[in-house]
Design a protein around this motif. Structure first.
Motif, short mmCIF file in Angstrom:
data_model
loop_
_atom_site.label_atom_id
_atom_site.label_comp_id
_atom_site.label_asym_id
_atom_site.label_seq_id
_atom_site.Cartn_x
_atom_site.Cartn_y
_atom_site.Cartn_z
N SER A 2 15.75 15.83 -21.39
CA SER A 2 16.81 14.85 -21.64
C SER A 2 17.30 14.28 -20.30
CB SER A 2 17.97 15.53 -22.37
OG SER A 2 18.56 16.51 -21.53
N GLU A 3 17.96 13.13 -20.38
CA GLU A 3 18.53 12.54 -19.15
C GLU A 3 19.52 13.51 -18.51
OE1 GLU A 3 18.50 8.01 -20.90
OE2 GLU A 3 20.24 8.69 -19.76
N ARG A 4 20.30 14.14 -19.39
CA ARG A 4 21.31 15.08 -18.91
C ARG A 4 20.66 16.21 -18.09
NH1 ARG A 4 22.22 19.75 -20.97
NH2 ARG A 4 24.16 20.90 -20.74
N PHE A 5 19.56 16.72 -18.59
CA PHE A 5 18.88 17.81 -17.90
C PHE A 5 18.30 17.34 -16.57
CE2 PHE A 5 14.96 20.35 -17.17
CZ PHE A 5 15.58 21.55 -16.90
N MET A 6 17.70 16.15 -16.58
CA MET A 6 17.13 15.63 -15.32
C MET A 6 18.24 15.45 -14.27
SD MET A 6 14.18 12.89 -16.40
CE MET A 6 14.74 12.25 -17.96
N GLN A 7 19.37 14.92 -14.71
CA GLN A 7 20.48 14.71 -13.77
C GLN A 7 21.02 16.05 -13.26
OE1 GLN A 7 23.05 12.35 -16.22
NE2 GLN A 7 22.24 10.42 -15.46
N LYS A 8 21.17 16.99 -14.19
CA LYS A 8 21.73 18.30 -13.82
C LYS A 8 20.83 19.02 -12.82
CE LYS A 8 21.38 21.82 -16.59
NZ LYS A 8 21.36 22.58 -17.83
N GLU A 9 19.53 18.93 -13.04
CA GLU A 9 18.59 19.65 -12.18
C GLU A 9 18.11 18.82 -11.00
OE1 GLU A 9 17.17 22.91 -12.62
OE2 GLU A 9 18.84 23.18 -14.01
N ASN A 10 18.53 17.54 -10.96
CA ASN A 10 18.04 16.62 -9.92
C ASN A 10 16.51 16.57 -9.89
OD1 ASN A 10 20.64 16.10 -9.27
ND2 ASN A 10 20.58 16.98 -7.22
N ILE A 11 15.94 16.35 -11.06
CA ILE A 11 14.47 16.27 -11.12
C ILE A 11 14.05 14.93 -11.71
CG2 ILE A 11 14.15 18.77 -11.28
CD1 ILE A 11 13.56 18.36 -14.29
N LEU A 12 12.75 14.69 -11.67
CA LEU A 12 12.17 13.44 -12.17
C LEU A 12 11.77 13.60 -13.63
CD1 LEU A 12 9.86 13.06 -9.05
CD2 LEU A 12 11.98 11.79 -9.45
N ASN A 13 11.20 12.56 -14.18
CA ASN A 13 10.79 12.61 -15.58
C ASN A 13 9.45 13.35 -15.73
OD1 ASN A 13 10.96 12.13 -18.30
ND2 ASN A 13 11.12 9.91 -18.11
N LEU A 14 9.25 13.91 -16.88
CA LEU A 14 8.00 14.62 -17.13
C LEU A 14 7.74 14.65 -18.63
CD1 LEU A 14 8.54 17.85 -18.25
CD2 LEU A 14 9.68 17.87 -16.04
N ILE A 58 2.59 16.29 -17.62
CA ILE A 58 2.28 15.01 -16.97
C ILE A 58 3.59 14.62 -16.32
CG2 ILE A 58 1.78 12.56 -17.33
CD1 ILE A 58 0.27 15.26 -19.51
N SER A 59 3.60 14.63 -15.00
CA SER A 59 4.88 14.58 -14.29
C SER A 59 4.96 13.35 -13.38
CB SER A 59 5.00 15.86 -13.46
OG SER A 59 6.17 15.85 -12.73
N GLU A 60 6.17 12.83 -13.28
CA GLU A 60 6.43 11.68 -12.41
C GLU A 60 6.38 12.10 -10.93
OE1 GLU A 60 10.33 9.99 -12.95
OE2 GLU A 60 9.78 8.12 -11.96
N GLY A 74 0.81 -1.23 0.00
CA GLY A 74 0.00 0.00 0.00
C GLY A 74 0.83 1.26 0.00
N ARG A 75 2.11 1.12 0.37
CA ARG A 75 2.98 2.31 0.44
C ARG A 75 3.45 2.70 -0.96
NH1 ARG A 75 2.53 5.15 5.09
NH2 ARG A 75 1.75 3.68 6.61
N PHE A 76 3.97 3.90 -1.07
CA PHE A 76 4.55 4.43 -2.32
C PHE A 76 3.50 4.69 -3.41
CE2 PHE A 76 7.87 1.81 -0.29
CZ PHE A 76 8.82 2.79 -0.08
N PHE A 77 2.24 4.87 -2.99
CA PHE A 77 1.22 5.20 -3.99
C PHE A 77 1.69 6.39 -4.83
CE2 PHE A 77 -2.25 7.91 -5.40
CZ PHE A 77 -3.04 7.02 -6.11
N ALA A 78 1.66 6.19 -6.13
CA ALA A 78 2.11 7.27 -7.04
C ALA A 78 1.07 7.52 -8.11
CB ALA A 78 3.44 6.89 -7.68
N GLU A 79 0.97 8.74 -8.53
CA GLU A 79 0.10 9.18 -9.63
C GLU A 79 0.96 9.94 -10.63
OE1 GLU A 79 -2.23 9.88 -11.57
OE2 GLU A 79 -4.22 9.52 -10.73
N HIS A 80 0.40 10.26 -11.76
CA HIS A 80 1.01 11.22 -12.68
C HIS A 80 0.32 12.56 -12.47
CE1 HIS A 80 2.19 7.60 -15.29
NE2 HIS A 80 3.31 8.10 -14.78
N LEU A 81 1.08 13.55 -12.12
CA LEU A 81 0.49 14.87 -11.87
C LEU A 81 0.16 15.53 -13.20
CD1 LEU A 81 3.11 15.69 -9.16
CD2 LEU A 81 0.67 15.43 -8.75
N HIS A 82 -1.10 15.91 -13.36
CA HIS A 82 -1.59 16.49 -14.62
C HIS A 82 -2.01 17.94 -14.39
CE1 HIS A 82 -1.76 12.43 -16.18
NE2 HIS A 82 -2.45 12.76 -17.24
N TYR A 83 -1.33 18.87 -15.01
CA TYR A 83 -1.74 20.27 -14.86
C TYR A 83 -1.51 21.06 -16.14
CZ TYR A 83 -1.79 19.32 -9.87
OH TYR A 83 -2.07 18.78 -8.64
#
Lengths: 53, 495
Positions: free
Chosen positions: B283-295, B349-351, B250-259
């Motif tokens: 890009s992967e490079r951008f996600m790594q550089k900014e420390n963000i998730l996929n979107l 649509i964000s992770e 039940g833990r780690f429930f995740a959705e895709h944030l839609h805005y």
């Protein structure tokens, strides 16, 4: 004054970067200038060079 | 063969042992049943009937105790075909990067990688009725966007959308090796005395009559919320519920944030770009550089009439919009051109990052089968907010620097502590319920192993988006089908 000339007038008013940056605080605008080539104004992400249009 | 447990006189399970018993007649359950029935005799248990009914749907009622979310009886479908009865058809496999562990995201990474699912890509496309690839029209907008190091154009495939109940109903009816039971509510999963294997499944019809199935292998495929609810409710032999020795069910429930996150005006040379929708992702490079998730960004054509204004005129209008107070005072009228400016609406649509606090729990209130109802405590993490904010602002800079256009970001997102719109103001989520029985390398970080088998219970598997370790940004149905095909392949080989 027609709408068109009002737009032209404001375009002239903001025709230089200096005018814009001086005017923005006086006009209580929400601006955020980064270290890069961009400026955020009321949500718009603009190039600083856009201010010369 | 299909039977309705509400209208049956004799016990259809008496003196039978099923090789495979699947709980759930949705995308995962139907894919598994069809692909396992060549080799095994399969019982497919669907809690609803062929059509929507209030009686079945009512069982899905639950309580929202965390962040605002859709009513739990409205965000999923409890009849044959499951949520494929109502989906939109967006299909895309997860990215390679989605499977990799990231130093800046706790619990990130899958025990499998994209290469493990790629062999099932073509078959998943066929199941989902995705037409053969047509070469996408080459336009200058896309060409320029792909020159960016930080964002790239991405593609979606589109299912009809396939309704699994309609598509596979006849095949299941005629299959000698499948016994599909409608109105069969799984109300207990009974383990062997040593608690190492599933032995029997208890089902009830809506009159409350109970039946027992003897099973060799059990697969729970009831949906991202219901899988967890059933495992937590089946606690007669193990107090904390099944597969829950480390408290992760039940833990780690995740959705895709839609805005909706912004509006875009295009430079004049892209006026002839008539694509109704364009999709972009970092890009992967951008996600790594900014420390963000996929979107994913969906750039949707919104105003046919806007082309009468040149790009320069639009910028002038934007400048006018900067100073409504001045315009008001000098000309006694406000400058209102914004609604005529926009060429595209941009939606995100964000992770969502793995978050232990975001959970499907069991409420005190029970349903008609005396099973505790679901209580959803959906919670976000700071990285979820940062992903959307940094991603959108940087996309705005990218389209400006590439000379594609200019982006206006919604005001709420630019505040220091963004407060996301509620479900009455925007979509909020995609009705994608993921990660509640996540795949892990051990019971310390997951509920199922890399073959979707519940840790500690030898013949108990879970299928559907609840076994995702993380959600990426792609709609989950395509990955659910790929993973169900992979599980069927595994069971056909090794069971």
């Amino acid at each position: 004054m027609t709408k068109h000339t009002r737009r032209e007038f404001l375009s002239f008013l903001f025709s230089t970067t200096a005018t814009c940056f001086l005017s923005a605080p006086l006009l209580n605008l929400s601006t955020e200038e980064g270290d890069d080539d961009f400026i955020q104004v009321n949500g718009w992400i603009l190039k600083k060079s856009d201010l010369y249009v | 063969m299909i039977i309705d447990l509400n209208n049956i006189k004799s016990d259809p399970f008496q003196n039978k042992v099923f090789d495979i018993c699947i709980c759930g007649g949705g995308v995962a359950g139907i894919t598994l049943a069809v692909n396992l029935s060549k080799q095994f005799n399969v019982a497919l248990l669907e809690a609803g009937g062929f059509e929507y009914s209030e009686e079945s749907q009512e069982v899905y009622k639950g309580r929202i105790i965390g962040r605002e979310y859709y009513p739990l009886e409205e965000t999923r479908m409890r009849f044959f075909g499951g949520s494929s009865n109502v989906w939109a058809g967006f299909c895309r496999p997860l990215d390679y990067y989605d499977f990799e562990p990231k130093k800046y995201v706790e619990y990130s990474g899958w025990p499998i990688n994209r290469n493990d699912l790629d062999p099932y890509l073509e078959k998943a496309k066929s199941i989902l009725d995705i037409p053969d690839d047509k070469e996408a029209p080459k336009d200058q907008f896309t060409h320029l966007l792909n020159k960016s190091a930080d964002f790239k154009k991405i593609d979606f495939w589109f299912s009809k959308p396939t309704n699994f109940g309609e598509k596979f109903g006849n095949e299941i009816t005629n299959a000698e090796n499948i016994l599909c039971c409608l109105n069969a509510n799984v109300t207990d999963i009974i383990l062997s005395e040593d608690l190492s294997r599933v032995k029997k499944i208890k089902v009830q019809n809506y009159a409350g009559k109970s039946y027992m199935l003897n099973v060799k292998t059990f697969i729970l495929a009831a949906g991202g919320i219901e899988n967890a609810r059933i495992m937590l409710n089946c606690n007669r032999q193990i107090k904390e519920g099944l597969g829950n020795s480390t408290g992760l069910v039940g833990r780690f429930f995740a959705e895709h944030l839609h805005y909706a996150v912004g509006e875009l005006i295009l430079e004049d040379r892209f006026r002839n770009c008539n694509e109704i929708r364009t999709y972009a992702a970092p890009s992967e490079r951008f996600m790594q550089k900014e420390n963000i998730l996929n979107l994913g960004l969906r750039i949707i054509r919104c105003n046919q009439n806007s082309s009468q204004y040149s790009f320069k005129m639009k910028i002038k209008n934007i400048l006018c919009e900067w100073s409504p107070d001045l315009v008001e005072s000098v000309f006694s009228s406000k400058c209102r051109y914004a609604d005529q400016l926009m060429d595209r609406v941009v939606r995100i649509i964000s992770e969502q990052a793995p978050n232990f606090s975001s959970a499907v729990l069991c409420d005190a209130e029970v349903d008609k089968f005396k099973m505790r109802r679901a209580a959803l405590d959906w919670t976000l993490s700071p990285i979820d907010v940062r992903t959307i904010k940094n991603g959108v602002i940087h996309f705005g800079k990218t389209v400006a620097s590439l000379g594609l256009g200019r982006l206006k970001v919604v005001q709420w997102l630019l505040s220091e502590d963004p407060k996301f719109p509620g479900i009455r103001e925007d979509e909020t989520g995609g009705n994608h319920h993921m990660c509640t029985t996540r795949m892990g390398t051990s019971p310390k970080n997951g509920v199922v192993d890399s073959n979707q088998k519940v840790f500690g219970i030898g013949n108990f598997y879970v299928a559907g988006s609840s076994v995702f370790s993380t959600g990426g940004h792609a709609n989950p149905t395509f990955t659910i089908v790929q993973m169900s095909l992979r599980l069927a392949d595994y069971l056909n080989k090794y069971n």
